[in-house]
Write a protein that holds these residues in place. Structure first.
Motif, mmCIF file in Angstrom:
data_model
loop_
_atom_site.group_PDB
_atom_site.id
_atom_site.type_symbol
_atom_site.label_atom_id
_atom_site.label_comp_id
_atom_site.label_asym_id
_atom_site.label_seq_id
_atom_site.Cartn_x
_atom_site.Cartn_y
_atom_site.Cartn_z
ATOM 1 N N GLY A 208 0.929 -1.351 0.017
ATOM 2 C CA GLY A 208 -0.282 -0.070 0.102
ATOM 3 C C GLY A 208 0.850 1.142 0.088
ATOM 4 N N GLY A 209 1.768 1.318 -0.780
ATOM 5 C CA GLY A 209 2.689 2.229 -0.940
ATOM 6 C C GLY A 209 2.750 3.278 -1.996
ATOM 7 N N PRO A 210 3.103 4.732 -1.842
ATOM 8 C CA PRO A 210 2.925 5.572 -2.800
ATOM 9 C C PRO A 210 4.069 5.623 -3.779
ATOM 10 C CG PRO A 210 3.531 6.677 -0.586
ATOM 11 C CD PRO A 210 3.378 5.077 -0.518
ATOM 12 N N ILE A 211 4.053 4.461 -4.498
ATOM 13 C CA ILE A 211 5.392 4.814 -5.569
ATOM 14 C C ILE A 211 5.312 5.427 -6.667
ATOM 15 C CG2 ILE A 211 6.887 3.065 -6.912
ATOM 16 C CD1 ILE A 211 7.105 2.635 -4.082
ATOM 17 N N ASP A 212 4.041 5.734 -7.328
ATOM 18 C CA ASP A 212 3.768 6.499 -8.230
ATOM 19 C C ASP A 212 2.297 7.104 -8.117
ATOM 20 O OD1 ASP A 212 3.170 8.024 -10.535
ATOM 21 O OD2 ASP A 212 3.667 6.461 -12.141
ATOM 22 N N THR A 213 2.181 8.136 -7.416
ATOM 23 C CA THR A 213 0.676 8.645 -7.210
ATOM 24 C C THR A 213 0.052 9.424 -8.170
ATOM 25 O OG1 THR A 213 1.736 10.844 -6.406
ATOM 26 C CG2 THR A 213 1.491 9.020 -4.724
ATOM 27 N N VAL A 313 6.792 15.135 1.106
ATOM 28 C CA VAL A 313 5.590 15.724 0.356
ATOM 29 C C VAL A 313 5.983 16.213 -0.989
ATOM 30 C CG1 VAL A 313 4.070 17.459 0.190
ATOM 31 C CG2 VAL A 313 4.328 16.388 2.291
ATOM 32 N N GLU A 314 6.998 16.928 -1.102
ATOM 33 C CA GLU A 314 7.673 17.288 -2.247
ATOM 34 C C GLU A 314 8.115 16.373 -3.321
ATOM 35 O OE1 GLU A 314 10.393 21.244 -3.885
ATOM 36 O OE2 GLU A 314 10.817 20.051 -2.084
ATOM 37 N N THR A 315 8.892 15.282 -2.719
ATOM 38 C CA THR A 315 9.496 14.164 -3.651
ATOM 39 C C THR A 315 8.694 13.052 -4.206
ATOM 40 O OG1 THR A 315 11.663 14.410 -2.334
ATOM 41 C CG2 THR A 315 11.343 12.609 -3.514
ATOM 42 N N VAL A 316 7.544 12.788 -3.329
ATOM 43 C CA VAL A 316 6.598 11.898 -3.457
ATOM 44 C C VAL A 316 5.469 12.174 -4.162
ATOM 45 C CG1 VAL A 316 5.534 9.722 -2.474
ATOM 46 C CG2 VAL A 316 7.797 10.308 -1.516
ATOM 47 N N LYS A 351 -9.931 -1.486 -2.004
ATOM 48 C CA LYS A 351 -10.721 -0.104 -1.696
ATOM 49 C C LYS A 351 -9.771 0.906 -0.971
ATOM 50 C CE LYS A 351 -15.017 -2.856 -1.089
ATOM 51 N NZ LYS A 351 -16.142 -3.109 -0.141
ATOM 52 N N ASP A 352 -8.532 0.866 -1.075
ATOM 53 C CA ASP A 352 -7.536 1.780 -0.568
ATOM 54 C C ASP A 352 -7.736 3.167 -0.896
ATOM 55 O OD1 ASP A 352 -5.282 2.922 0.424
ATOM 56 O OD2 ASP A 352 -3.915 1.363 0.333
ATOM 57 N N ASP A 353 -7.949 4.077 -0.050
ATOM 58 C CA ASP A 353 -8.463 5.536 -0.324
ATOM 59 C C ASP A 353 -7.244 6.197 0.055
ATOM 60 O OD1 ASP A 353 -8.575 5.165 2.334
ATOM 61 O OD2 ASP A 353 -10.365 6.296 2.512
ATOM 62 N N ILE A 354 -6.158 5.731 0.319
ATOM 63 C CA ILE A 354 -4.976 6.574 0.659
ATOM 64 C C ILE A 354 -3.901 6.340 -0.465
ATOM 65 C CG2 ILE A 354 -3.130 7.090 2.215
ATOM 66 C CD1 ILE A 354 -4.804 6.457 4.572
ATOM 67 N N SER A 355 -3.688 4.997 -0.866
ATOM 68 C CA SER A 355 -2.616 4.651 -1.974
ATOM 69 C C SER A 355 -3.584 4.093 -2.841
ATOM 70 C CB SER A 355 -1.504 3.920 -1.439
ATOM 71 O OG SER A 355 -0.603 4.770 -0.394
#
Length: 433
Positions: A208-213, A313-316, A351-355
């Motif tokens: 559940g990680g933000p690799i490419d948001t 925040v800036e990088t990801v 149903k992940d609403d964050i990632s």
């Protein structure tokens, strides 16, 4: 925002007398010697007082509380040991007191998110892996407790910490990153592989990680893109007030993060507290206790250093530096194509609403040089963000798959070692003859 933290502390101090009165009333109306405690009126007063107390309480860091586990039907004691420590993190080993000779089991480094909650949020994750794994977890330190003399801590430092822990644990380690640390863990391994570090782990599991948001962007992702980094700097950063040890350190305070968490599902939290109120009036202690356990963990939050929060925040979320290939660690590029030896597993929740779905899977596209037989992706249906690493479906469906992934890699490594030993033995025999 520079005085927001001080205002928060002041308000907390001002409600202290009301909290004291509420506590006294709750004790009075829950006292078995008070006839009113058996009436709907008395239980309503006691329930109201408890909800007020819980809503205005300062929640401390919870304990893992994992004193034992069950291995092959036998209860085994577990001891928490700190095996590595730096100012902003401690590495905890859950040492299982297994008697007799131990059968080798996968060694797991569980990298907890540094995004507001404590590492104890992963208590269920640790518990699921304890019976069959040697588990280590990163226990990040609340920034308000770290004095300014300890220096800064940013995303580059986070990556350095991960590399240092992996180097201590050795190349037979499997690393699991839950949510936010997926990016720095992937970056750390990319740098280790680029440097041909012999301690690069055997596998990495990103959950559940933000690799490419940019893929399936959620409301959280859209907020970062719309506001930009200057908005976060101006509206989310404040300084730690006296008398905390980190007095005057610039931080993203935990109470702001918690406000954001609550706002995302405010109706659900209001309903949950109203349900607890009704449980207390009816005398349904079991249901009320489940509510207490959940919110004791959920409401316990920590401060993040301003430099770590803003750089992340800036990088990801704003620049998308990792998927674009522009991310740097210190003065060196983070090139995921350098990863060749480390196996990769990604896990997402439908149903992940964050990632959002696809954000973690993007790691497979970036790590193009990992052999196909060492890559796995799994989408768990019917779960949200927290269901990816906790809950019944995690225990029954996700954790067994991750465990099988690790065990199969360990078996392959053991076979390679045996084959190499056999070759060396034949060479030695040939020379001797």
């Amino acid at each position: 925002m520079s005085f927001a933290y001080h205002a928060f502390e002041a308000v907390h101090m001002m409600v202290s007398p009301a909290r004291g009165l509420s506590d006294a009333m709750q004790l009075a109306f829950k006292n078995p010697a008070n006839p009113l405690s058996y009436t709907p009126f008395g239980r309503t007063i006691a329930a109201s007082c408890e909800l007020f107390e819980r809503s205005t309480r300062r929640y401390g860091k919870p304990a893992f509380g994992l004193a034992e586990t069950t291995i092959n039907g036998v209860k085994v004691a577990v001891e928490e040991r700190i095996v590595w420590e730096r100012p902003f993190c401690r590495l905890i080993h859950f040492d299982r007191k297994i008697e007799g000779r131990r059968k080798p089991q996968p060694k797991v480094l569980l990298v907890a998110p540094m995004s507001g909650h404590y590492a104890t949020l992963l208590r269920g994750t640790v518990e699921a892996f304890l019976p069959g794994h040697e588990v280590y977890i990163t226990d990040w330190v609340d920034a308000r407790h770290v004095p300014l003399s300890a220096g800064r801590f940013d995303l580059d430092d986070y990556i350095d910490y991960v590399i240092a822990m992996l180097q201590m644990l050795g190349s037979d380690t499997h690393v699991m990153a839950v949510c936010q640390p997926s990016v720095p863990v992937l970056a750390a391994i990319a740098r280790m592989e680029a440097e041909n570090d012999p301690c690069a782990p055997r596998s990495m599991t990103l959950m559940g990680g933000p690799i490419d948001t940019r893929r399936s962007p959620t409301e959280v992702n859209k907020l970062a893109m719309d506001r930009g980094i200057d908005w976060f700097r101006n509206n989310c950063i404040t300084t730690v007030p006296f008398p905390n040890q980190g007095f005057f350190r610039a931080v993203y305070p935990g109470f702001l993060q918690l406000s954001g968490f609550m706002a995302m599902n405010l109706d659900r939290h209001v309903t949950a507290h109203y349900d607890m109120f009704k449980h207390l009036i009816r005398g349904d202690g079991d249901s009320a206790e489940k509510h207490r356990d959940f919110y004791d963990e959920y409401m316990a939050v920590m401060d993040l250093t301003a430099e770590f929060y803003l750089q992340t925040v800036e990088t990801v979320f704003v620049e998308h530096a990792l998927p674009k290939g522009t991310m740097m660690h210190r003065d060196k590029p983070v090139d995921c194509t350098a990863i060749r030896r480390v196996a990769l597993m990604t896990v997402e929740g439908e149903k992940d609403d964050i990632s959002g779905v696809g954000q973690t899977q993007a790691a497979h596209d970036l790590c193009a040089n990992i052999p196909a037989d060492k890559r796995v992706h799994y989408l768990q249906m019917g779960v949200g963000h927290y269901g990816v690493f906790n809950g019944s479906r995690f225990r029954s469906e996700i954790a067994p798959r991750i465990s099988d992934f690790m065990v199969s890699l360990d078996m392959d490594a053991a076979k390679i070692r045996r084959d190499a030993s056999a070759v060396e033995a034949r060479k030695a025999l040939k020379i001797a003859s």
